[in-house]
Design an enzyme around this catalytic site. Structure first.
Site, PDB file in Angstrom:
ATOM      1  N   GLU A 124      15.291  21.994   3.105  1.00 14.33           N
ATOM      2  CA  GLU A 124      14.228  21.410   1.969  1.00 14.33           C
ATOM      3  C   GLU A 124      13.594  22.110   1.184  1.00 14.33           C
ATOM      4  O   GLU A 124      12.612  22.389   1.747  1.00 14.33           O
ATOM      5  CB  GLU A 124      13.422  20.165   3.153  1.00 14.33           C
ATOM      6  CG  GLU A 124      13.198  19.318   1.472  1.00 14.33           C
ATOM      7  CD  GLU A 124      12.702  17.841   2.055  1.00 14.33           C
ATOM      8  OE1 GLU A 124      12.388  17.707   3.365  1.00 14.33           O
ATOM      9  OE2 GLU A 124      11.926  17.296   1.192  1.00 14.33           O
ATOM     10  N   LYS A 147      15.716  14.337  14.869  1.00 11.45           N
ATOM     11  CA  LYS A 147      15.442  15.005  14.755  1.00 11.45           C
ATOM     12  C   LYS A 147      13.799  15.144  15.052  1.00 11.45           C
ATOM     13  O   LYS A 147      13.056  14.587  14.771  1.00 11.45           O
ATOM     14  CB  LYS A 147      15.490  15.080  12.755  1.00 11.45           C
ATOM     15  CG  LYS A 147      15.045  15.851  11.159  1.00 11.45           C
ATOM     16  CD  LYS A 147      15.835  15.865  10.608  1.00 11.45           C
ATOM     17  CE  LYS A 147      15.196  15.128   9.999  1.00 11.45           C
ATOM     18  NZ  LYS A 147      13.647  15.065   9.110  1.00 11.45           N
TER      19      LYS A 147
HETATM   20  O1  KIV Z   1      12.595  11.284   6.395  1.00  7.48           O
HETATM   21  C1  KIV Z   1      14.012  12.107   5.618  1.00  7.48           C
HETATM   22  O2  KIV Z   1      13.838  11.410   4.798  1.00  7.48           O
HETATM   23  C2  KIV Z   1      13.865  12.999   5.704  1.00  7.48           C
HETATM   24  C3  KIV Z   1      14.893  13.759   4.742  1.00  7.48           C
HETATM   25  C4  KIV Z   1      14.778  13.760   3.580  1.00  7.48           C
HETATM   26  C5  KIV Z   1      15.540  15.061   5.451  1.00  7.48           C
HETATM   27  O3  KIV Z   1      13.782  13.852   6.579  1.00  7.48           O
END
Ligand code: KIV
Length: 276
Positions: free
Chosen positions: A186, A118
């Site tokens: 988010e 991600k």
């Molecule tokens: O780092 C994380 O925990 C995240 C989530 C809050 C989506 O990116």
């Protein structure tokens, strides 16, 4: 297929195919035991760079390193059988160029066994997302409040209110068209999250967004009440494990000082029971 019925982890394409169906369930994890607890219940588990704040006491996610993500990714992977693992790319590991992003994403995939990475960013990251997906690296995008950019966003405030909402719709379209298989939204207004969910063909994963998103994610220490430094409005505490832990520790300390622990059942006799 529900997470409980599944024998093997879904692939990014399986998550993509869940668009518009039963909501996708996700939590963050950073350790093997926590991953084991959520494996049967989550479609994917996110090794978030929130690990820096939650487990390492950092003031933001900016100090998180590749080594931290890889170490925690390996730990989480050992606890998963039927949920996919997504690992966050840390700040500074992908923004410079698509080539830099590929080198680091490939290392994360190879060294942790992640199903996907991600990364944060919308239109500005579309080329990088296209570069990675064209080279075999599935990407989950993350738009709205992107914590790695707090210094330019001016803090942890709601993103996309009013006319700024159109920009986030453009971001969502751009990451979807670039090949992301899902996008985290988010801290955006509920109506905007619903609009984005209707607009893009990939699943939206909400955190502080809307129940209308295609899935939800929360930081596990937040929802278990283990991380109590602060509580965002979008966090629901499903347990209060931090309070329970503190009570247990205080009781232990009292019993040790009063010589009530260890008790007879916790100590060993000179001869094993049942002999002589
Ligand atoms: O780092 C994380 O925990 C995240 C989530 C809050 C989506 O990116």
């Amino acid at each position: 297929m529900s997470a409980t019925a599944r024998k093997t982890a879904p692939l990014p394409d399986d998550i993509r195919a869940m668009k518009g169906g039963t909501p996708i369930v996700s939590l963050t994890a950073y350790t093997t035991p926590m991953a084991q607890l959520m494996d049967a219940h989550c479609d994917f588990v996110l090794v978030g760079d929130s690990v820096g704040m939650v487990l390492h006491g950092l003031p933001s996610t900016l100090g998180v390193t590749m080594e931290m993500m890889i170490l925690h990714g390996q730990a989480v992977r050992r606890g998963l059988r039927s949920a996919m693992m997504v690992v966050d790319m840390p700040f500074g590991s992908y923004e410079e160029s698509p080539e830099q992003a590929f080198r680091n994403a490939a290392r994360i995939m190879a060294e942790t066994g992640a199903g996907a990475v991600k990364l944060e960013g919308g239109t500005g990251m579309a080329d990088t997302i296209g570069f990675l997906t064209a080279r075999g690296i599935p990407v989950m995008a993350h738009i709205g409040l992107t914590p790695q950019s707090i210094n330019t966003l001016g803090g942890y405030r709601v993103q996309g209110r009013g006319e700024a909402g159109d920009g986030l719709v453009r971001d969502a379209r751009a990451v979807a068209e670039a090949g992301a298989f899902a996008v985290v939204l988010e801290k955006v207004p509920e109506a905007l999250a619903d609009r984005i969910t209707e607009t893009v063909a990939i699943p939206t994963i909400g955190i502080g967004a809307s129940a209308g998103c295609d899935g939800q994610v929360l930081v596990v220490d937040d929802m278990l009440g283990l991380f109590t430094a602060f509580k965002a409005k979008f966090v629901k505490r499903y347990a209060h494990l931090g309070d329970d832990a503190e009570t247990a520790i205080a009781t232990y300390a009292t019993e040790v000082r009063a010589r009530l622990f260890p008790a007879a059942e916790h100590v060993f006799a000179d001869t094993p029971p049942g002999r002589g």
